[in-house]
Design a protein around this motif. Structure first.
Motif, PDB file in Angstrom:
ATOM      1  N   ALA A  23       4.138 -47.677  18.866  1.00  0.00           N
ATOM      2  CA  ALA A  23       5.180 -47.827  19.899  1.00  0.00           C
ATOM      3  C   ALA A  23       4.811 -48.941  20.875  1.00  0.00           C
ATOM      4  N   GLU A  24       3.543 -49.029  21.220  1.00  0.00           N
ATOM      5  CA  GLU A  24       3.062 -50.080  22.136  1.00  0.00           C
ATOM      6  C   GLU A  24       3.234 -51.467  21.497  1.00  0.00           C
ATOM      7  N   LYS A  25       2.900 -51.564  20.198  1.00  0.00           N
ATOM      8  CA  LYS A  25       3.021 -52.845  19.494  1.00  0.00           C
ATOM      9  C   LYS A  25       4.490 -53.259  19.339  1.00  0.00           C
ATOM     10  N   VAL A  26       5.373 -52.274  19.112  1.00  0.00           N
ATOM     11  CA  VAL A  26       6.809 -52.575  18.990  1.00  0.00           C
ATOM     12  C   VAL A  26       7.353 -53.059  20.330  1.00  0.00           C
ATOM     13  N   ALA A  27       6.903 -52.451  21.427  1.00  0.00           N
ATOM     14  CA  ALA A  27       7.328 -52.891  22.767  1.00  0.00           C
ATOM     15  C   ALA A  27       6.897 -54.338  23.000  1.00  0.00           C
ATOM     16  N   SER A  28       5.726 -54.703  22.476  1.00  0.00           N
ATOM     17  CA  SER A  28       5.244 -56.073  22.601  1.00  0.00           C
ATOM     18  C   SER A  28       6.144 -57.039  21.814  1.00  0.00           C
ATOM     19  N   LEU A  29       6.587 -56.623  20.615  1.00  0.00           N
ATOM     20  CA  LEU A  29       7.516 -57.456  19.837  1.00  0.00           C
ATOM     21  C   LEU A  29       8.835 -57.628  20.578  1.00  0.00           C
ATOM     22  N   ASP A  30       9.286 -56.555  21.239  1.00  0.00           N
ATOM     23  CA  ASP A  30      10.522 -56.610  22.020  1.00  0.00           C
ATOM     24  C   ASP A  30      10.404 -57.638  23.141  1.00  0.00           C
ATOM     25  N   GLY A  31       9.172 -57.826  23.644  1.00  0.00           N
ATOM     26  CA  GLY A  31       8.928 -58.845  24.668  1.00  0.00           C
ATOM     27  C   GLY A  31       9.050 -60.258  24.113  1.00  0.00           C
ATOM     28  N   VAL A  32       8.721 -60.417  22.825  1.00  0.00           N
ATOM     29  CA  VAL A  32       8.833 -61.728  22.168  1.00  0.00           C
ATOM     30  C   VAL A  32      10.303 -62.063  21.955  1.00  0.00           C
ATOM     31  N   TYR A  33      11.072 -61.062  21.474  1.00  0.00           N
ATOM     32  CA  TYR A  33      12.512 -61.260  21.236  1.00  0.00           C
ATOM     33  C   TYR A  33      13.234 -59.949  21.532  1.00  0.00           C
ATOM     34  N   GLY A  34      14.076 -59.955  22.554  1.00  0.00           N
ATOM     35  CA  GLY A  34      14.757 -58.740  23.008  1.00  0.00           C
ATOM     36  C   GLY A  34      15.942 -58.309  22.167  1.00  0.00           C
ATOM     37  N   GLY A  35      16.266 -59.066  21.101  1.00  0.00           N
ATOM     38  CA  GLY A  35      17.443 -58.732  20.304  1.00  0.00           C
ATOM     39  C   GLY A  35      17.131 -57.976  19.023  1.00  0.00           C
ATOM     40  N   ILE A  36      15.933 -57.381  18.915  1.00  0.00           N
ATOM     41  CA  ILE A  36      15.584 -56.613  17.712  1.00  0.00           C
ATOM     42  C   ILE A  36      16.524 -55.418  17.614  1.00  0.00           C
ATOM     43  N   THR A  37      17.120 -55.213  16.430  1.00  0.00           N
ATOM     44  CA  THR A  37      18.056 -54.087  16.281  1.00  0.00           C
ATOM     45  C   THR A  37      17.360 -52.824  15.787  1.00  0.00           C
ATOM     46  N   SER A  38      16.335 -52.963  14.932  1.00  0.00           N
ATOM     47  CA  SER A  38      15.599 -51.777  14.484  1.00  0.00           C
ATOM     48  C   SER A  38      14.229 -52.176  13.968  1.00  0.00           C
ATOM     49  N   CYS A  39      13.339 -51.176  13.910  1.00  0.00           N
ATOM     50  CA  CYS A  39      11.986 -51.410  13.404  1.00  0.00           C
ATOM     51  C   CYS A  39      11.544 -50.191  12.613  1.00  0.00           C
ATOM     52  N   HIS A  40      11.062 -50.427  11.395  1.00  0.00           N
ATOM     53  CA  HIS A  40      10.533 -49.363  10.535  1.00  0.00           C
ATOM     54  C   HIS A  40       9.086 -49.714  10.206  1.00  0.00           C
ATOM     55  N   VAL A  41       8.213 -48.738  10.354  1.00  0.00           N
ATOM     56  CA  VAL A  41       6.794 -48.953  10.068  1.00  0.00           C
ATOM     57  C   VAL A  41       6.355 -47.923   9.029  1.00  0.00           C
ATOM     58  N   TYR A  42       5.731 -48.410   7.949  1.00  0.00           N
ATOM     59  CA  TYR A  42       5.248 -47.537   6.880  1.00  0.00           C
ATOM     60  C   TYR A  42       3.722 -47.652   6.835  1.00  0.00           C
ATOM     61  N   ILE A  43       3.053 -46.517   6.964  1.00  0.00           N
ATOM     62  CA  ILE A  43       1.595 -46.498   6.969  1.00  0.00           C
ATOM     63  C   ILE A  43       1.138 -45.676   5.763  1.00  0.00           C
ATOM     64  N   SER A  44       0.297 -46.284   4.923  1.00  0.00           N
ATOM     65  CA  SER A  44      -0.164 -45.544   3.748  1.00  0.00           C
ATOM     66  C   SER A  44      -1.601 -45.904   3.408  1.00  0.00           C
ATOM     67  N   ALA A  45      -2.228 -45.003   2.662  1.00  0.00           N
ATOM     68  CA  ALA A  45      -3.577 -45.246   2.152  1.00  0.00           C
ATOM     69  C   ALA A  45      -3.535 -45.007   0.657  1.00  0.00           C
TER      70      ALA A  45
END
Length: 197
Positions: A23-45
């Motif tokens: 969530a913190e990293k996504v907020a940082s991306l929002d600071g780069v560009y405020g027009g992001i419509t959605s974000c999906h993150v997949y974490i796997s091992a």
């Protein structure tokens, strides 16, 4: 962001600590560009390395107007990616670069030069009251007699340097200048170097 962040854990136990980091990293991306419509993150091992044990893979998908940016970060058995926080950090660092690159493209295919747009007259059709200019951003721009300030349309000649303002609404004939003014010299000459004599 228009849609809530979505995080999927595959073969990994969900963790509040990792959710907070994402969530913190996504907020940082929002600071780069405020027009992001959605974000999906997949974490796997998914993959066991004989040398390092479990290596985490992180995929970040960011949707922006008219495009989707995807970073699939696995770093081919990088030992640090045994640590999920490091894998998340690296994936978002790569997405940060991708988003900045996309944002620069959207701003304009050609970087803007300081000051007003300039160009050279390429054609003059006095009998039909119009001409064309090759601008420093390589666009061919139409102009009408009435757009030339100081009433100097009849004095313009091919290759004359001009300063121009291009209308924001593109007409059927392509880019059109609302104002054209003859100047002394170009700061940037749009003529390809090979064709100068």
């Amino acid at each position: 962001m228009q849609s809530p962040l979505e995080i999927a854990f595959m073969h990994v136990a969900p963790s509040d600590e990792i959710k907070a980091l994402v969530a913190e990293k996504v907020a940082s991306l929002d600071g780069v560009y405020g027009g992001i419509t959605s974000c999906h993150v997949y974490i796997s091992a998914p993959h066991q390395s004989q040398r390092q044990g479990n290596l985490f893979e992180v995929t970040v998908e960011v949707r922006v107007p008219g495009s989707e940016l995807v970073v699939h970060h696995h770093k081919k058995d990088v030992p640090e990616h045994e640590h999920l926080r490091v894998a998340v950090r690296d994936a978002f660092a790569a997405m940060d670069k991708e988003l900045k690159r996309w944002k620069d493209q959207v701003k304009g295919e050609v970087k803007a030069h300081d000051g007003p747009l300039q160009g050279r007259v390429t054609e003059i059709h006095r009998d039909e009251d119009y001409g064309q200019i090759i601008a420093t951003d390589q666009r061919l721009v139409y102009f009408h007699r009435n757009s030339v300030v100081d009433g100097s349309f009849d004095e313009l000649r091919p290759r004359d340097p001009v300063e121009l303002v291009v209308r924001s609404d593109e007409s059927e004939i392509g880019p059109q200048a609302s104002t054209v003014r003859r100047i002394g010299a170009l700061e940037f000459d749009p003529t390809p170097k090979g064709s100068r004599r």
